[in-house]
Write a protein that holds these residues in place. Structure first.
Motif, short mmCIF file in Angstrom:
data_model
loop_
_atom_site.label_atom_id
_atom_site.label_comp_id
_atom_site.label_asym_id
_atom_site.label_seq_id
_atom_site.Cartn_x
_atom_site.Cartn_y
_atom_site.Cartn_z
N PRO A 37 5.80 32.39 42.30
CA PRO A 37 4.99 33.56 41.46
C PRO A 37 3.59 33.41 41.49
O PRO A 37 2.83 32.58 41.75
N GLU A 38 2.77 34.54 40.90
CA GLU A 38 1.72 34.53 40.84
C GLU A 38 1.02 33.57 39.69
O GLU A 38 1.89 33.16 38.80
N LEU A 39 -0.23 32.79 39.63
CA LEU A 39 -0.43 31.77 39.02
C LEU A 39 -0.66 32.44 37.57
O LEU A 39 -0.33 31.52 36.58
N ARG A 40 -0.82 33.41 37.15
CA ARG A 40 -1.07 34.26 35.86
C ARG A 40 0.37 34.43 35.32
O ARG A 40 0.41 34.75 33.98
N CYS A 41 1.48 34.29 36.09
CA CYS A 41 2.63 34.85 35.44
C CYS A 41 3.38 33.60 34.74
O CYS A 41 3.20 32.11 35.29
N ARG A 42 3.92 33.83 33.80
CA ARG A 42 4.86 32.69 33.01
C ARG A 42 5.81 31.97 33.84
O ARG A 42 5.97 30.91 33.76
N ASN A 43 6.19 32.42 35.00
CA ASN A 43 7.28 31.93 35.81
C ASN A 43 6.71 30.85 36.44
O ASN A 43 7.25 30.01 37.28
N TYR A 44 5.12 30.93 36.73
CA TYR A 44 4.53 29.69 37.53
C TYR A 44 4.84 28.35 37.02
O TYR A 44 4.98 27.41 37.79
N GLY A 45 4.83 28.46 35.54
CA GLY A 45 5.19 27.12 35.07
C GLY A 45 6.48 26.50 35.18
O GLY A 45 6.84 25.38 35.72
N PHE A 46 7.57 27.74 35.49
CA PHE A 46 8.99 27.16 35.77
C PHE A 46 8.94 26.72 37.19
O PHE A 46 9.71 25.92 37.69
N TYR A 47 8.01 27.49 38.12
CA TYR A 47 8.11 27.27 39.73
C TYR A 47 7.55 25.68 39.67
O TYR A 47 8.06 24.91 40.36
N LEU A 48 6.61 25.15 38.88
CA LEU A 48 5.97 24.01 39.04
C LEU A 48 7.20 22.79 38.44
O LEU A 48 7.23 21.74 39.03
N ALA A 49 7.87 23.28 37.70
CA ALA A 49 9.14 22.40 37.16
C ALA A 49 10.12 22.04 38.28
O ALA A 49 10.44 20.94 38.51
N THR A 50 10.40 23.13 39.09
CA THR A 50 11.22 22.97 40.17
C THR A 50 10.70 21.98 41.29
O THR A 50 11.53 21.33 41.85
N LYS A 51 9.23 21.95 41.71
CA LYS A 51 8.67 21.20 42.27
C LYS A 51 8.74 19.62 42.05
O LYS A 51 8.81 18.81 42.64
N TRP A 52 8.30 19.58 40.39
CA TRP A 52 8.39 18.25 39.94
C TRP A 52 9.49 17.49 40.02
O TRP A 52 9.69 16.61 40.17
N PHE A 53 10.62 18.13 39.83
CA PHE A 53 12.01 17.75 39.68
C PHE A 53 12.65 17.25 41.13
O PHE A 53 13.55 16.50 41.35
#
Length: 466
Positions: free
Chosen positions: A318-334
């Protein structure tokens, strides 16, 4: 089949629940709660108490294992309220509430560079004054697992599993038995949570142990019935998203029914197509927020319809400005083994972590209004709040079902303030229900405007007027 609201049905559920509680006391299944003192991505030891663990709801170790995160109040855990958080979806991990809404940490939103995503403290964490259990239910959600997960995914099974989980959790944490207890949730959880509260209340009245000190509940932008869509047209017109002419035509051609439209009503269908075209570039979660295609996929049609798109990260970033970017970071974290080890995740139980697992979920409760009415009769406190820039569950639909409860107003419509500025508007009813709008906020209000939602919550949980 026994009807789900008959006295025989509740009697059967009482026997089943009591039997399961007895099994918990007799079988070798043990709760696995472990202290987490460090988290990858966070610098230094955690400045709050975090416990993670599993609770078994079945007869065998791999039958039904519910994962939870527990954050102890940073103020006075012996006396502060205890809360249980359920995310919406249906099927979104409680980690959503922990990391994106009301928990003590959040992801630092910056471009992913291949290392473990960074975590930062959230100054408006509700754990400043409250202990919170974030539970991964329904089964199959987050890190919860089961031998046959699809057998355990429905509205009513979520109700019974949550009730059973809570009493078992309190058996293992008896130091919280006397604390005031609340449930807090948002979005789709507005459907099952009132039923869960009723089950808890009924269990207390029947003498189930341990006794739960149930006091009330909080719901944000809650889905309450499958008629919410009928208010989107009025909301969109009031917010200037559609023209006066289209609004008038929709009223004439559809006659107030925008969900179950007769396939022969070509005028109504044409107007609805034009309506969706007008909103096609709008962020439905927050109409003043940035529009992102990924966010649109989540709610393109209706919260009450099955969607093919999952709520976890996409194949594309997702684009950095998008709400989904935080969700994307979670999948990488987990996906990092050090994270799973720190959280004490059982190896081999969950492959790829998904923030939301929506498939194979059976919707059985089509309105929670009757449960709100029952809870009102029993005198439980409630706070219902709406981000006022949400199209998904617009505030006017929430106000409509509250009005239909037909309780008198004890504190009429007025502004509430934060730092001398209007934070929204509120009204309180004789059934101890407070309704509040959150000015400029979206569908998940604590995520969009924590600086407003935290003082709103603090005042309400402290029995103070907003």
């Amino acid at each position: 089949m026994v009807p789900p609201h008959s006295s025989l049905y509740y009697c059967c559920q009482f026997v089943l629940t009591f039997a399961l509680f007895s099994l918990h006391m007799l079988t070798p299944l043990e709760a696995s709660g472990s202290r987490v003192e460090h988290l990858p991505g966070f610098q230094g030891p955690l400045p709050f108490e975090l416990e993670t663990g599993y609770l078994g709801l079945g007869e065998t170790d791999d039958d039904m294992q519910v994962f939870y995160y527990f954050v102890k109040s940073e103020n006075n855990p012996q006396k502060d309220p205890l809360m249980l958080w359920l995310s919406g979806g249906p099927g979104c991990s409680s980690f959503s509430g922990l990391a994106y809404e009301i928990g003590p940490f959040a992801f630092e939103i910056k471009e992913y560079d291949g290392s473990v995503p960074s975590l930062v403290l959230r100054p408006q964490s509700w754990t400043k004054i409250c202990s919170i259990i974030f539970v991964d239910l329904p089964l199959g959600t987050g890190f919860s697992y089961a031998k046959n997960v699809t057998d355990h995914r429905s509205d009513w099974k979520l109700v019974y599993h949550t009730h059973q989980f809570l009493r078992k959790w309190l058996i293992d944490h008896p130091e919280f038995l006397s604390n005031e207890f609340y449930i807090v949730a948002d979005s789709y959880a507005g459907i099952p949570v009132p039923a869960i509260l009723q089950e808890i209340s009924n269990g207390n009245e029947k003498g189930l142990q341990p006794l739960i000190n149930l006091q009330g509940y909080l719901l944000g932008n809650p889905l309450t019935s499958y008629r919410e869509d009928n208010y989107r047209i009025q909301y969109a017109h009031g917010m200037g998203l559609i023209s006066d002419e289209l609004y008038a035509s929709l009223q004439r051609s559809c006659k107030g029914e925008y969900i179950d439209v007769d396939s022969r009503n070509e005028l109504c269908l044409g107007d609805l197509e034009y309506f969706h075209e007008c909103l096609s570039g709008i962020n439905l979660f927050n109409i003043v927020g940035s529009f992102c295609e990924d966010d649109l996929h989540m709610w393109r049609r209706s919260l009450t319809q099955e969607l093919n798109a999952s709520l976890n990260s996409r194949l594309t970033v997702p684009e950095l400005r998008c709400r989904n970017y935080g969700f994307y970071l979670a999948t990488k974290w987990f996906s990092d083994e050090s994270v799973r080890k720190a959280l004490h995740i059982r190896e081999g139980t969950i492959g790829k972590w998904e923030r939301c697992y929506r498939t194979d979920f059976e919707r059985e409760i089509f309105s929670s209004v009757e449960f709100h009415a029952n809870l009102s009769k029993k005198g439980y406190r409630s706070l219902i709040y709406s981000g006022d820039h949400d199209v998904v569950v617009p505030f006017i639909s929430t106000q409509a079902w509250i009005r239909d409860l037909n309780y008198s107003i004890v504190d009429d419509w007025r502004s509430w303030f934060v730092n001398g500025q209007v934070g929204g508007y509120t009204r309180t009813y004789s059934n101890q229900m407070t309704y509040a709008t959150v000015k400029g906020s979206g569908h998940i209000a604590p995520e969009y405007t924590p600086e407003l939602c935290f003082p709103m919550f603090t005042r309400w949980i402290s029995n103070l007027p907003l």
